[in-house]
Design a protein around this motif. Structure first.
Motif: not given
Lengths: 162, 338
Positions: A109-124
């Protein structure tokens, strides 16, 4: 082989057999057992750590190939006694049951947030699909990550850590 | 894992030299497939040659307006590169349909081409497998073959190629650049991977001493009418049962150019020039797509558990061409198929 691994800000000089995975190096040679061995085949994500800021599966990584790299494990996320926002959110949302997948989920999740590409629940959901939770805590994991993403987008950017 | 020697290559020539010097050596970069194969005892290299420090991590424009992708560009960096998202969205979409973010961060462009089948019997060293042990037989033909091929199979092997990225690269007419002792050569994507025939132990036509240095994309990216549809047992992080890459150029409702490549159905990304040329000049409507699908699957053959794949492939081809024609490509985030 001699390698230097910078783990959670500490330089470690190690002599390793080339077939030693980064996962085994962390757990056996450095005693950092927070990173978990789940499937050991890159299918579950329990071994996820950050290498030079990017999330990877440490079970499919040879430690000798990461000579000189900066590695962050679950043990390195809290700063000065304060939990990382993702760790705090996992507690707030009760985002685990047995806890075995949790260090990998949190590092991912830390990596995901740093990538900055998840904006919607589907994307997360899609971009967390590399981390399996056999207890099925997914709804709470999703809620925890969404909380931190919404805090990030609401607050001005802060300096410092991942 | 078996014990192996480990060395680093200082440049491409050194990598080729080291490989030529040790018949049991393998190159390693992302390691996402190779390390797993070593753990399983399927690969038993005498030496791993680390190529991650070679200068093959760039993405550059080519003289003809295409792109040259260095072999070490990670899958995630390639998928999200602005030029790929804008000009080659089919490739962007296919990469994101495969693996997980962690694996895409590790896996390289060149390595993706060289990943091996996920046939269960190939991985299970207690069973016969002609790909793992030539001449031992194929356990899949009369075994559990739900995941297996329906096109281009042989009596020796019915394994499928696992890559999503390669399906898009096949549709886009990419080329593979490789360097060996005899110098550099450029290989058309269709000639890179092989059908099993009676030598299923060879997945590709790359020579033992050759190293992939780059992939070249031609200028034409089909950024308007394209779609990548992947059908699998769960919505993420699973290999394809059937995957379809479709790219169309449409003028006044008629198809000017069509590209169609299938994943999960053969030993290599499956292109069918005859079905594509049948689409040229045809109206961009469902009837044309049904005819093309029937054409692609004219010689399809199944093995029991994978009987469903022929009809699944037929429907997936029609749906993907329809998505491409409508300009409504399949989203890899929102998984609903429209």
């Amino acid at each position: 082989m001699m390698v230097t691994l910078h783990v959670n800000g500490v330089a470690n000089k190690l002599t390793l057999a080339p077939w030693t995975t980064l996962l085994d190096t962390l757990r056996i040679h450095l005693g950092l057992t927070g990173t978990k061995k789940g499937c050991d085949h890159g299918q579950c994500g329990a071994c996820t750590v950050l290498v030079d800021g990017r999330r990877i599966n440490s079970c499919l990584t040879l430690a000798v190939m990461k000579d000189g790299a900066q590695i962050t494990t679950i043990e390195g996320l809290a700063k000065d006694g304060a939990l990382h926002p993702i760790q705090r959110a996992f507690i707030d949302h009760d985002a685990f049951q047995c806890g075995y997948c949790t260090p990998g989920q949190i590092c991912s999740a830390v990596g995901l947030i740093a990538e900055g590409r998840a904006h919607t629940a589907d994307e997360v959901r899609e971009l967390m699909s590399g981390n399996i939770c056999r207890c099925g805590a997914y709804p709470n994991i999703l809620a925890a990550i969404e909380q931190v993403i919404s805090q990030k987008s609401a607050a001005p950017p802060r300096d410092g850590g991942p | 894992m078996n014990n192996f020697e480990f060395s680093r290559a200082s440049d491409v020539a050194d990598a080729v030299r080291q490989m030529a010097a040790d018949p049991g050596a393998k190159f390693v970069a992302g390691g996402t497939n190779l390390i797993d194969l070593i753990k399983e005892g399927v690969a038993r290299p005498s030496r791993l040659i680390d190529i991650t420090r070679l200068p093959l991590g760039r993405l550059d424009e080519t003289g003809d307006g295409g792109l040259r992708i260095g072999a070490l560009v990670p899958n995630s960096d390639l998928a999200y590169h602005p030029q790929i998202e804008k000009r080659y969205p089919l490739l962007h979409s296919a990469i994101l349909a495969g693996a997980s973010p962690q694996l895409r961060n590790m896996a390289t462009t060149g390595g993706n081409l060289l990943q091996r089948t996920r046939c269960f019997y190939f991985y299970d060293t207690t069973t016969p497998c002609n790909k793992r042990e030539p001449g031992s037989g194929c356990s899949a033909i009369d075994g559990l073959n739900r995941m297996h091929a329906i096109l281009g199979t042989s009596e020796h092997c019915i394994a499928t190629h696992p890559s999503d990225m390669c399906v898009a690269l096949a549709a886009l007419d990419a080329r593979v650049l490789a360097t060996g002792r005899d110098g550099e050569r450029s290989i058309a994507f269709a000639d890179f991977h092989r059908l099993p025939g009676d030598t299923p132990q060879f997945d590709t036509n790359l020579k033992k001493d050759e190293i992939i240095t780059a992939i070249e994309l031609p200028p034409k990216g089909f950024a308007t009418n394209y779609s990548y549809l992947k059908i699998r047992d769960r919505l993420s992080y699973a290999f394809a049962l059937v995957a379809v890459a479709a790219a169309l150029e449409i003028e006044n409702g008629a198809i000017k150019e069509a590209r169609l490549a299938l994943g999960g159905v053969a030993h290599k990304p499956w292109r069918d020039r005859q079905a594509e040329s049948q689409l040229h000049g045809a109206p961009a409507i469902r009837e044309s797509f049904v005819r093309a699908a029937d054409n692609v699957l004219r010689d399809a053959r199944s093995f029991g558990h994978n009987d469903f794949k022929i009809e699944l492939a037929r429907r997936a081809i029609v749906r993907t061409l329809t998505q491409a024609a409508n300009g409504t490509p399949q989203s890899q985030g929102d998984k609903r198929i429209r």
